[in-house]
Design an enzyme around this catalytic site. Structure first.
Site, PDB file in Angstrom:
ATOM      1  N   HIS A   1      -8.619  -0.491  18.814  1.00 48.34           N
ATOM      2  CA  HIS A   1      -9.820  -1.306  18.575  1.00 48.34           C
ATOM      3  C   HIS A   1      -9.670  -2.085  17.262  1.00 48.34           C
ATOM      4  CE1 HIS A   1     -12.108   1.985  20.946  1.00 48.34           C
ATOM      5  NE2 HIS A   1     -12.110   0.912  21.695  1.00 48.34           N
TER       6      HIS A   1
ATOM      7  N   LYS B   1     -24.234   7.929  29.377  1.00 49.67           N
ATOM      8  CA  LYS B   1     -22.890   8.395  29.028  1.00 49.67           C
ATOM      9  C   LYS B   1     -22.975   9.389  27.871  1.00 49.67           C
ATOM     10  CE  LYS B   1     -18.534   5.869  28.528  1.00 49.67           C
ATOM     11  NZ  LYS B   1     -18.019   4.517  28.351  1.00 49.67           N
TER      12      LYS B   1
ATOM     13  N   ARG C   1      -5.342  -3.729  27.839  1.00 49.60           N
ATOM     14  CA  ARG C   1      -4.155  -2.911  27.591  1.00 49.60           C
ATOM     15  C   ARG C   1      -3.152  -3.003  28.716  1.00 49.60           C
ATOM     16  NH1 ARG C   1      -7.847   2.112  26.442  1.00 49.60           N
ATOM     17  NH2 ARG C   1      -8.697   1.049  28.252  1.00 49.60           N
TER      18      ARG C   1
ATOM     19  N   SER D   1     -10.139   5.707  23.457  1.00 46.38           N
ATOM     20  CA  SER D   1     -10.984   6.738  22.836  1.00 46.38           C
ATOM     21  C   SER D   1     -10.902   8.025  23.655  1.00 46.38           C
ATOM     22  CB  SER D   1     -12.443   6.270  22.785  1.00 46.38           C
ATOM     23  OG  SER D   1     -12.554   5.098  22.041  1.00 46.38           O
TER      24      SER D   1
HETATM   25  O1  PNS Z   1     -15.865   0.730  25.393  1.00 47.16           O
HETATM   26  P1  PNS Z   1     -16.366   0.583  26.779  1.00 47.16           P
HETATM   27  O2  PNS Z   1     -17.137   1.812  27.211  1.00 47.16           O
HETATM   28  O3  PNS Z   1     -15.290   0.201  27.749  1.00 47.16           O
HETATM   29  O4  PNS Z   1     -17.406  -0.653  26.759  1.00 47.16           O
HETATM   30  C1  PNS Z   1     -18.057  -1.097  27.930  1.00 47.16           C
HETATM   31  C2  PNS Z   1     -19.244  -1.976  27.547  1.00 47.16           C
HETATM   32  C3  PNS Z   1     -20.200  -1.206  26.664  1.00 47.16           C
HETATM   33  C4  PNS Z   1     -18.747  -3.207  26.814  1.00 47.16           C
HETATM   34  C5  PNS Z   1     -19.958  -2.416  28.867  1.00 47.16           C
HETATM   35  O5  PNS Z   1     -20.266  -1.302  29.614  1.00 47.16           O
HETATM   36  C6  PNS Z   1     -21.215  -3.238  28.617  1.00 47.16           C
HETATM   37  O6  PNS Z   1     -21.132  -4.415  28.354  1.00 47.16           O
HETATM   38  N1  PNS Z   1     -22.393  -2.574  28.696  1.00 47.16           N
HETATM   39  C7  PNS Z   1     -23.685  -3.208  28.484  1.00 47.16           C
HETATM   40  C8  PNS Z   1     -24.458  -3.401  29.808  1.00 47.16           C
HETATM   41  C9  PNS Z   1     -24.002  -4.680  30.472  1.00 47.16           C
HETATM   42  O7  PNS Z   1     -24.285  -5.763  30.013  1.00 47.16           O
HETATM   43  N2  PNS Z   1     -23.184  -4.532  31.558  1.00 47.16           N
HETATM   44  C10 PNS Z   1     -22.537  -5.674  32.206  1.00 47.16           C
HETATM   45  C11 PNS Z   1     -23.382  -6.319  33.270  1.00 47.16           C
HETATM   46  S1  PNS Z   1     -23.780  -5.230  34.592  1.00 47.16           S
END
Ligand code: PNS
Length: 162
Positions: A17, A41, A90, A128
């Site tokens: 990150h 989560k 990645r 993570s």
């Molecule tokens: O580090 P992560 O868990 O891969 O991050 C995922 C994240 C938080 C970026 C993604 O789940 C997200 O954007 N969540 C917010 C809700 C949202 O806008 N979802 C997309 C449209 S359904």
């Protein structure tokens, strides 16, 4: 001035990150690293802990800000008057999910661009979840995360709070 949002769970921030944050801070005038709260989560670190670790880790980057949000990413992006979402990629395995996310976000707002940054090869296996998995079995994760995160992980296991 282009503001980019780098969203994620950051549970916890890893060196992968940090690499994306450092590189994107050289491209955009402002980068906001945003911990997206997901009540569905179960996280290892509290929101406050994740924010603190991000703040300590990015303290040397003048154009990087740390924030948190609960809700739709695209609403947050608009609220911050940002125009770019930065995501790290990645491997091919990341692509399908990220592609879907980018498309739904574009559907929700066509003026917001998702930009993908390829991970540095030395971090291509890092996540993570992998860090937590290794740490949970007593493996050494010192080289995988920033120093303050490593200390926090060690402290959590010592206190038995996880
Ligand atoms: O580090 P992560 O868990 O891969 O991050 C995922 C994240 C938080 C970026 C993604 O789940 C997200 O954007 N969540 C917010 C809700 C949202 O806008 N979802 C997309 C449209 S359904």
């Amino acid at each position: 001035m282009i503001t980019a949002i780098y969203p994620g769970s950051f549970d916890p921030i890893t060196n992968g990150h940090l690499d994306i944050i450092q590189r994107s801070s050289r491209i955009f005038e402002k980068v906001v690293v945003t911990v997206m709260e997901n009540p569905r989560k179960q996280a290892m670190f509290t929101l406050q802990e994740r924010l603190e670790m991000l703040q300590v880790t990015t303290a040397g980057l003048a154009n990087v800000e740390v924030d948190c949000y609960r809700g739709l990413l695209i609403d947050y992006v608009k609220q911050k008057k940002a125009t770019v979402i930065v995501k790290g990629l990645r491997a091919i395995s990341d692509f399908e999910f990220e592609f879907q996310m980018a498309l739904i976000n574009r559907k929700l707002d066509k003026d917001v661009e998702t930009m993908f940054m390829m991970t540095s090869s030395r971090h291509s296996y890092l996540s993570s979840s992998i860090v937590k998995e290794v740490a949970s079995f007593g493996g050494d994760v010192e080289s995988l995360v920033p120093g303050c995160v490593y200390k926090k992980i060690v402290q959590k296991y010592k206190e038995g709070t996880i």
